[in-house]
Design a protein around this motif. Structure first.
Motif, short mmCIF file in Angstrom:
data_model
loop_
_atom_site.label_atom_id
_atom_site.label_comp_id
_atom_site.label_asym_id
_atom_site.label_seq_id
_atom_site.Cartn_x
_atom_site.Cartn_y
_atom_site.Cartn_z
N ILE A 66 11.10 -3.52 0.21
CA ILE A 66 10.66 -2.27 0.87
C ILE A 66 9.49 -1.66 0.12
CG2 ILE A 66 11.35 0.10 1.47
CD1 ILE A 66 12.77 -1.86 3.22
N SER A 67 9.58 -1.60 -1.21
CA SER A 67 8.50 -0.96 -1.96
C SER A 67 7.21 -1.77 -1.88
CB SER A 67 8.91 -0.73 -3.42
OG SER A 67 8.97 -1.94 -4.13
N THR A 68 7.33 -3.10 -1.95
CA THR A 68 6.14 -3.94 -1.88
C THR A 68 5.51 -3.88 -0.49
OG1 THR A 68 7.07 -5.42 -3.53
CG2 THR A 68 5.25 -6.29 -2.22
N ALA A 69 6.34 -3.99 0.54
CA ALA A 69 5.81 -3.95 1.91
C ALA A 69 5.19 -2.59 2.20
CB ALA A 69 6.93 -4.24 2.92
N SER A 70 5.82 -1.52 1.72
CA SER A 70 5.30 -0.19 1.96
C SER A 70 3.95 0.00 1.28
CB SER A 70 6.30 0.86 1.47
OG SER A 70 5.78 2.15 1.66
N ALA A 71 3.83 -0.49 0.03
CA ALA A 71 2.56 -0.38 -0.69
C ALA A 71 1.48 -1.18 0.02
CB ALA A 71 2.73 -0.87 -2.13
N SER A 72 1.84 -2.38 0.47
CA SER A 72 0.88 -3.24 1.16
C SER A 72 0.39 -2.58 2.45
CB SER A 72 1.57 -4.58 1.46
OG SER A 72 0.75 -5.38 2.28
N LEU A 73 1.32 -2.06 3.23
CA LEU A 73 0.96 -1.37 4.48
C LEU A 73 0.12 -0.13 4.20
CD1 LEU A 73 4.43 -1.75 6.18
CD2 LEU A 73 2.31 -2.55 7.20
N MET A 74 0.47 0.58 3.13
CA MET A 74 -0.27 1.78 2.79
C MET A 74 -1.73 1.45 2.47
SD MET A 74 0.20 4.53 -0.29
CE MET A 74 -0.73 3.51 -1.46
N THR A 75 -1.95 0.39 1.68
CA THR A 75 -3.33 0.05 1.33
C THR A 75 -4.13 -0.23 2.59
OG1 THR A 75 -2.87 -2.32 1.00
CG2 THR A 75 -2.71 -0.90 -0.94
N GLU A 76 -3.53 -0.95 3.52
CA GLU A 76 -4.23 -1.26 4.78
C GLU A 76 -4.57 0.00 5.54
OE1 GLU A 76 -1.88 -3.96 7.16
OE2 GLU A 76 -3.24 -5.58 6.62
N MET A 77 -3.64 0.94 5.54
CA MET A 77 -3.85 2.17 6.32
C MET A 77 -4.86 3.11 5.66
SD MET A 77 -2.01 2.09 9.09
CE MET A 77 -1.96 3.79 9.63
N LEU A 78 -4.91 3.12 4.34
CA LEU A 78 -5.75 4.12 3.66
C LEU A 78 -7.23 3.74 3.57
CD1 LEU A 78 -3.57 5.43 0.69
CD2 LEU A 78 -3.94 6.46 2.93
N ILE A 79 -7.50 2.45 3.59
CA ILE A 79 -8.90 2.03 3.45
C ILE A 79 -9.72 2.57 4.61
CG2 ILE A 79 -10.48 0.04 3.44
CD1 ILE A 79 -8.24 -1.49 1.90
N GLY A 80 -10.78 3.30 4.28
CA GLY A 80 -11.65 3.87 5.30
C GLY A 80 -11.31 5.30 5.69
N LYS A 81 -10.16 5.80 5.20
CA LYS A 81 -9.75 7.16 5.55
C LYS A 81 -10.40 8.18 4.60
CE LYS A 81 -6.04 6.62 8.55
NZ LYS A 81 -6.37 5.26 8.97
N THR A 82 -10.48 9.43 5.08
CA THR A 82 -10.86 10.51 4.17
C THR A 82 -9.60 10.98 3.45
OG1 THR A 82 -10.43 12.26 5.79
CG2 THR A 82 -12.64 11.32 5.80
N ILE A 83 -9.78 11.77 2.40
CA ILE A 83 -8.64 12.30 1.65
C ILE A 83 -7.75 13.13 2.58
CG2 ILE A 83 -7.93 13.71 -0.33
CD1 ILE A 83 -9.46 11.19 -1.13
N GLU A 84 -8.37 13.92 3.44
CA GLU A 84 -7.59 14.77 4.36
C GLU A 84 -6.78 13.91 5.33
OE1 GLU A 84 -10.82 15.33 3.67
OE2 GLU A 84 -10.53 17.16 2.50
N GLU A 85 -7.39 12.85 5.85
CA GLU A 85 -6.67 11.96 6.77
C GLU A 85 -5.50 11.29 6.06
OE1 GLU A 85 -10.38 10.64 9.71
OE2 GLU A 85 -10.00 9.53 7.87
#
Ligand code: ZN
Length: 148
Positions: A66-85
């Motif tokens: 769960i922790s590894t998958a969550s971190a992996s998914l998070m990196t995918e989601m955060l790339i390209g986002k602003t801090i507010e997003e």
């Protein structure tokens, strides 16, 4: 719903076996270490942020699926986002995991929805949110980057 659960399981298994962005950024602008003593999950998070935008995110570490998958998914989601997003996304994600059962799932969550099942296992919520708490720590405590 069980089909959906199976699909969710598959995504989690896939991201655990083949975590995305699993390396160290050469010159991160921000970084932090995360540790979940309840489960033994550890991770190091690296960010490349400038002008309020998250250009790159990566992580290393060892933990449960769960922790590894969550971190992996998070990196995918955060790339390209602003801090507010990213803040908004974390707040939606947090609501998904600890909010009321009949809460409306924000479409912005995208693939992060696969972690909705964690809600039924309160002890695992810390596994799923570890990467996010580490991200927040990196952003607030890491090397400050001028945004002006
Ligand atoms: Zn864990």
């Amino acid at each position: 719903m069980s089909d959906l659960r199976e699909l969710y399981q598959e995504v989690i298994i896939d991201h655990n076996k083949n975590p995305r962005n699993f390396y160290k950024i050469a010159l991160p602008s921000h970084q932090a270490e995360g540790f979940n003593p309840l489960c033994g999950d550890r991770l190091s998070l690296y960010l490349s942020v400038s002008e309020n935008k998250i250009h790159n995110v990566s992580f290393e570490g060892a933990g449960c699926a769960i922790s590894t998958a969550s971190a992996s998914l998070m990196t995918e989601m955060l790339i390209g986002k602003t801090i507010e997003e990213a803040d908004k996304l974390f707040s939606h994600f947090h609501t998904l995991l600890v909010g009321k059962d009949n809460i409306e799932i924000s479409p912005e969550l995208g693939k992060l929805k696969v972690l909705a099942g964690v809600k039924d296992y309160p002890a695992r919520v810390k596994c799923a949110t570890l990467a996010w708490h580490t991200y927040r720590e990196a952003i607030s405590g890491g090397v400050t980057v001028s945004t002006e």
